[in-house]
Design an enzyme around this catalytic site. Structure first.
Site, PDB file in Angstrom:
ATOM      1  N   GLY A  12       0.909  -1.196   0.095  1.00 14.37           N
ATOM      2  CA  GLY A  12       0.053  -0.053  -0.041  1.00 14.37           C
ATOM      3  C   GLY A  12       0.969   1.227  -0.092  1.00 14.37           C
ATOM      4  CG  ASP A  13       0.204   4.026   1.989  1.00 19.96           C
ATOM      5  OD1 ASP A  13      -0.818   4.595   1.739  1.00 19.96           O
ATOM      6  OD2 ASP A  13       0.601   3.983   3.200  1.00 19.96           O
ATOM      7  CE  LYS A  16      -2.825   2.054  -3.946  1.00 19.36           C
ATOM      8  NZ  LYS A  16      -1.973   1.986  -2.775  1.00 19.36           N
ATOM      9  N   GLY A  40      -5.995   6.134   1.245  1.00 22.56           N
ATOM     10  CA  GLY A  40      -5.480   7.501   1.322  1.00 22.56           C
ATOM     11  C   GLY A  40      -4.773   7.700   0.083  1.00 22.56           C
ATOM     12  CG  HIS A  41      -5.480   6.569  -3.289  1.00 21.15           C
ATOM     13  ND1 HIS A  41      -6.182   5.840  -4.013  1.00 21.15           N
ATOM     14  CD2 HIS A  41      -5.074   5.542  -2.428  1.00 21.15           C
ATOM     15  CE1 HIS A  41      -6.298   4.459  -4.066  1.00 21.15           C
ATOM     16  NE2 HIS A  41      -5.527   4.447  -2.894  1.00 21.15           N
ATOM     17  CB  THR A  42      -1.055  12.016  -1.559  1.00 18.86           C
ATOM     18  OG1 THR A  42      -1.413  11.158  -0.460  1.00 18.86           O
ATOM     19  CG2 THR A  42      -0.817  13.393  -1.323  1.00 18.86           C
ATOM     20  NE  ARG A 143     -24.708 -16.083   2.940  1.00 19.48           N
ATOM     21  CZ  ARG A 143     -24.643 -17.310   3.093  1.00 19.48           C
ATOM     22  NH1 ARG A 143     -25.409 -17.984   2.410  1.00 19.48           N
ATOM     23  NH2 ARG A 143     -24.334 -17.868   4.340  1.00 19.48           N
ATOM     24  CD  GLN A 223      -7.068  -0.918   0.785  1.00 19.97           C
ATOM     25  OE1 GLN A 223      -7.833  -1.510   0.042  1.00 19.97           O
ATOM     26  NE2 GLN A 223      -7.361   0.259   1.311  1.00 19.97           N
ATOM     27  CB  ALA A 297      -2.430   9.665   2.933  1.00 19.92           C
ATOM     28  NE  ARG A 301      -1.969   3.547  11.267  1.00 21.75           N
ATOM     29  CZ  ARG A 301      -2.237   2.248  10.998  1.00 21.75           C
ATOM     30  NH1 ARG A 301      -2.142   1.182  11.854  1.00 21.75           N
ATOM     31  NH2 ARG A 301      -2.884   2.090   9.895  1.00 21.75           N
TER      32      ARG A 301
HETATM   33  P1  GDP Z   1      -1.124   5.760  -2.610  1.00 21.76           P
HETATM   34  O1  GDP Z   1      -1.910   5.294  -1.385  1.00 21.76           O
HETATM   35  O2  GDP Z   1      -0.606   4.628  -3.240  1.00 21.76           O
HETATM   36  O3  GDP Z   1      -1.772   6.674  -3.438  1.00 21.76           O
HETATM   37  O4  GDP Z   1       0.078   6.612  -1.808  1.00 21.76           O
HETATM   38  P2  GDP Z   1      -0.050   7.788  -0.724  1.00 21.76           P
HETATM   39  O5  GDP Z   1      -0.651   8.846  -1.271  1.00 21.76           O
HETATM   40  O6  GDP Z   1      -0.702   6.998   0.673  1.00 21.76           O
HETATM   41  O7  GDP Z   1       1.528   7.683  -0.345  1.00 21.76           O
HETATM   42  C1  GDP Z   1       2.419   8.023  -1.214  1.00 21.76           C
HETATM   43  C2  GDP Z   1       3.087   9.356  -0.963  1.00 21.76           C
HETATM   44  O8  GDP Z   1       4.328   9.525  -1.738  1.00 21.76           O
HETATM   45  C3  GDP Z   1       2.280  10.589  -0.828  1.00 21.76           C
HETATM   46  O9  GDP Z   1       2.580  11.538  -0.027  1.00 21.76           O
HETATM   47  C4  GDP Z   1       2.501  11.098  -2.426  1.00 21.76           C
HETATM   48  O10 GDP Z   1       2.456  12.666  -2.470  1.00 21.76           O
HETATM   49  C5  GDP Z   1       4.223  10.740  -2.439  1.00 21.76           C
HETATM   50  N1  GDP Z   1       4.608  10.620  -3.602  1.00 21.76           N
HETATM   51  C6  GDP Z   1       4.126   9.853  -4.850  1.00 21.76           C
HETATM   52  N2  GDP Z   1       5.303   9.820  -5.744  1.00 21.76           N
HETATM   53  C7  GDP Z   1       6.401  10.553  -5.223  1.00 21.76           C
HETATM   54  C8  GDP Z   1       7.605  10.521  -5.797  1.00 21.76           C
HETATM   55  O11 GDP Z   1       7.965  10.233  -6.810  1.00 21.76           O
HETATM   56  N3  GDP Z   1       8.588  11.449  -4.860  1.00 21.76           N
HETATM   57  C9  GDP Z   1       7.894  11.900  -3.450  1.00 21.76           C
HETATM   58  N4  GDP Z   1       8.836  12.813  -3.064  1.00 21.76           N
HETATM   59  N5  GDP Z   1       6.748  11.940  -3.291  1.00 21.76           N
HETATM   60  C10 GDP Z   1       6.067  11.002  -3.979  1.00 21.76           C
HETATM   61  P1  IMO Z   2      -3.756   2.846   0.161  1.00 18.10           P
HETATM   62  O1  IMO Z   2      -4.786   2.758  -0.804  1.00 18.10           O
HETATM   63  C1  IMO Z   2      -1.450   1.388   3.376  1.00 18.10           C
HETATM   64  C2  IMO Z   2      -3.384  -1.425   6.034  1.00 18.10           C
HETATM   65  C3  IMO Z   2      -3.736  -0.935   7.632  1.00 18.10           C
HETATM   66  C4  IMO Z   2      -3.457  -2.372   8.287  1.00 18.10           C
HETATM   67  C5  IMO Z   2      -4.166  -3.388   7.581  1.00 18.10           C
HETATM   68  C6  IMO Z   2      -5.711  -3.723   7.779  1.00 18.10           C
HETATM   69  O2  IMO Z   2      -3.664   4.427   0.669  1.00 18.10           O
HETATM   70  O3  IMO Z   2      -2.700   2.192  -0.279  1.00 18.10           O
HETATM   71  P2  IMO Z   2      -7.968  -2.345   7.539  1.00 18.10           P
HETATM   72  O4  IMO Z   2      -8.408  -0.746   8.040  1.00 18.10           O
HETATM   73  O5  IMO Z   2      -7.864  -2.381   5.820  1.00 18.10           O
HETATM   74  O6  IMO Z   2      -8.534  -3.355   8.240  1.00 18.10           O
HETATM   75  O7  IMO Z   2      -6.441  -2.406   7.718  1.00 18.10           O
HETATM   76  O8  IMO Z   2      -4.231  -2.716   6.010  1.00 18.10           O
HETATM   77  N1  IMO Z   2      -4.073  -0.425   5.273  1.00 18.10           N
HETATM   78  C7  IMO Z   2      -3.257   0.101   4.440  1.00 18.10           C
HETATM   79  N2  IMO Z   2      -2.035   0.374   4.272  1.00 18.10           N
HETATM   80  N3  IMO Z   2      -2.141   1.856   2.553  1.00 18.10           N
HETATM   81  C8  IMO Z   2      -3.752   1.878   2.406  1.00 18.10           C
HETATM   82  O9  IMO Z   2      -4.281   1.964   1.521  1.00 18.10           O
HETATM   83  C9  IMO Z   2      -4.117   0.639   3.290  1.00 18.10           C
HETATM   84  N4  IMO Z   2      -5.363   0.234   3.754  1.00 18.10           N
HETATM   85  C10 IMO Z   2      -5.220  -0.410   5.055  1.00 18.10           C
HETATM   86  O10 IMO Z   2      -2.790  -0.040   7.946  1.00 18.10           O
HETATM   87  O11 IMO Z   2      -2.096  -2.659   8.434  1.00 18.10           O
HETATM   88 MG    MG Z   3      -2.149   5.691   0.942  1.00 18.66          MG
END
Ligand code: GDP
Ligand code: IMO
Ligand code: MG
Length: 422
Positions: A12-13, A16, A40-42, A143, A223, A297, A301
């Site tokens: 995750g994170d 995306k 949380g998609h930034t 269900r 995720q 995001a 944490r």
């Molecule tokens: P997602 O959940 O996969 O959409 O990712 P998140 O948004 O939770 O976390 C990715 C973090 O990396 C965010 O703060 C983005 O703004 C940041 N980010 C994405 N690509 C880059 C990159 O190439 N460089 C830097 N410095 N930040 C990035």
């Molecule tokens: P994005 O789309 C990172 C993690 C939680 C926990 C586990 C189970 O932003 O990549 P849940 O609340 O789904 O039952 O938690 O999954 N988790 C993520 N970690 N990015 C996410 O989403 C996540 N969504 C859930 O931290 O370990």
């Molecule tokens: Mg995220």
């Protein structure tokens, strides 16, 4: 572009949201197919930061249709807040957003049970986002879930909710937690239902009509592969199919209508919450946290950090059918002298080149590393492949090769323009 599935190839994170935003330029429709507001998609547009939880990241571009598919679990109150928050930032949210009538609801008892179960697990807790995701998907499988189609039908919603609150209050009382007030939950959810009614539709029929018109669909994974309920590090996972297969079941678009899978991965590895992370490393965690990076995001944490794990990304390529990869956050490694990449795991006398299914075994695995010389030059201003330092190119080529998919995109910063098409 055709129909493209974008998935997270790690925990995750992976970035995306940023890559979806870049790719949406060529898409007509963006579909979320799994997860809920645990995501949380930034996305950065200029200096403005947007964090999307349920609404597809395509909403930030004009004239793109955004669909929340049947595979998503929706907290209606959270969705209304998210829509209001986006509108406050000047984002148009109207007939460009459609929500599946068969998507399941997250209700307050789900959140409460999520929190209670974590407490009961003690040191074995999952570290969930406490958004009620597990209990909501649990009700779907059992269900007894309520869906968007119920929420927008006042009589049916009242009847079903009354029964569900009655049963869940018994459970909450047994756990020593406070029971919920039907009246309060009902009023809050009916208000959210009224706000959301104009968005609710049969998204399966709509997506198929769009495909007949020749529209291109981008499926926005939430995720990551190792948080998938089937393919992740169970039980330290989320409760949905986050991998590419989930795009079909979570949207109603059949597998043979999909054209391509893009896997997003960081140039290193992160994970939030508990569970095995073989390449976890304090040096890289301190470095990234010191730069103010890698804080969640959704929950804020601090993310756990480690070196790039090519055993994991190779596994992700296999289970998702990843054709092309997007490597993000390359700039995070700009100051590192020696960069490590995990190429296998050692467990006692055994050597693994795939991810073992047992979370305990995986937690005990020692990574086998190869080392790369760091480039020690800022990469955030690079816009073309040849702008990157030779050592960075060598590193990227090596991780793509070890992953087994074509390197298509490199991201060197959070903004749209900080993107290199290889
Ligand atoms: P997602 O959940 O996969 O959409 O990712 P998140 O948004 O939770 O976390 C990715 C973090 O990396 C965010 O703060 C983005 O703004 C940041 N980010 C994405 N690509 C880059 C990159 O190439 N460089 C830097 N410095 N930040 C990035
Ligand atoms: P994005 O789309 C990172 C993690 C939680 C926990 C586990 C189970 O932003 O990549 P849940 O609340 O789904 O039952 O938690 O999954 N988790 C993520 N970690 N990015 C996410 O989403 C996540 N969504 C859930 O931290 O370990
Ligand atoms: Mg995220």
């Amino acid at each position: 572009m055709a129909n493209t599935i974008l998935v997270g190839a790690q925990w995750g994170d992976e970035g995306k949201g940023k890559i979806i935003d870049v790719l949406t330029e060529d898409a007509d429709i963006v579909v979320r197919y799994a997860g809920g507001n645990n995501a949380g998609h930034t996305v950065f547009i200029g200096k403005q930061k947007y964090v999307l939880h349920l609404v597809p990241s395509g909403i930030l571009r004009k004239n793109k249709l955004c669909v929340i598919g049947n595979g998503v679990v929706i907290d209606p109150v959270g969705l209304v807040d998210e829509i209001k928050g986006l509108r406050k930032l000047g984002v148009q949210v109207g007939d460009n957003l459609i929500v599946s009538e068969t998507a399941h609801l997250v209700l307050p008892y789900h959140r409460e049970l999520d929190a209670q179960r974590e407490v009961l697990k003690g040191k074995n807790k999952i570290g969930t986002t406490k958004r009620g995701i597990g209990p909501a998907y649990g009700d779907k499988a059992a269900r007894v879930g309520l869906r968007m189609i119920d929420l927008v039908n006042p009589e049916r919603f009242e009847e079903k909710l009354r029964l569900r609150i009655k049963e869940n209050n018994e459970v909450l009382r047994a756990l020593g937690a406070k029971p919920l007030s039907f009246k309060q939950v009902h009023a809050e959810y009916r208000a959210a239902g009224n706000c959301l009614k104009p968005f609710v539709a049969n998204t399966v029929v709509l997506l198929h009509q769009a495909m007949r018109r020749g529209d291109n669909i981008l499926f926005e994974g939430a995720q990551g592969t190792f948080l998938d309920i089937d393919h992740g590090t169970y039980p330290f996972v989320t409760s949905s199919n986050t991998t590419a297969g989930g795009a079909s079941t979570g949207s109603g678009v059949a597998p043979n209508k999909m054209d391509e899978v893009v896997g997003v991965m960081k140039a290193y590895t992160t994970r939030v919450g508990e569970g095995p992370l073989p390449t976890e490393n304090a040096e890289i965690a301190d470095l990234l946290h010191g730069m103010g990076r890698e804080f969640g995001a959704t929950t804020g944490r601090a993310r756990r950090c480690g070196w790039f794990d090519s055993v994991a990304t190779r596994h992700a390529t296999m289970v998702n059918g990843i054709d092309e990869i997007a490597v993000t956050n390359l700039d995070g490694l700009d100051t590192v002298e020696t960069i490590k990449v995990c190429v296998a795991y050692r467990h006692g006398k055994a050597r693994y080149d795939f991810v073992p299914n047992d979370a305990q075994t995986l937690a005990e695995c020692e990574p086998v590393y190869v080392e790369f010389a760091g480039w020690r030059t800022p990469t955030d201003k690079a816009r073309k492949w040849k702008d990157l330092p030779a050592k960075a190119r060598a590193y990227l080529k090596a991780i793509a090769e070890s992953t087994g998919a074509k390197l298509a995109i490199v991201s060197v910063g959070p903004s749209r323009d900080q993107t290199i098409f290889v």
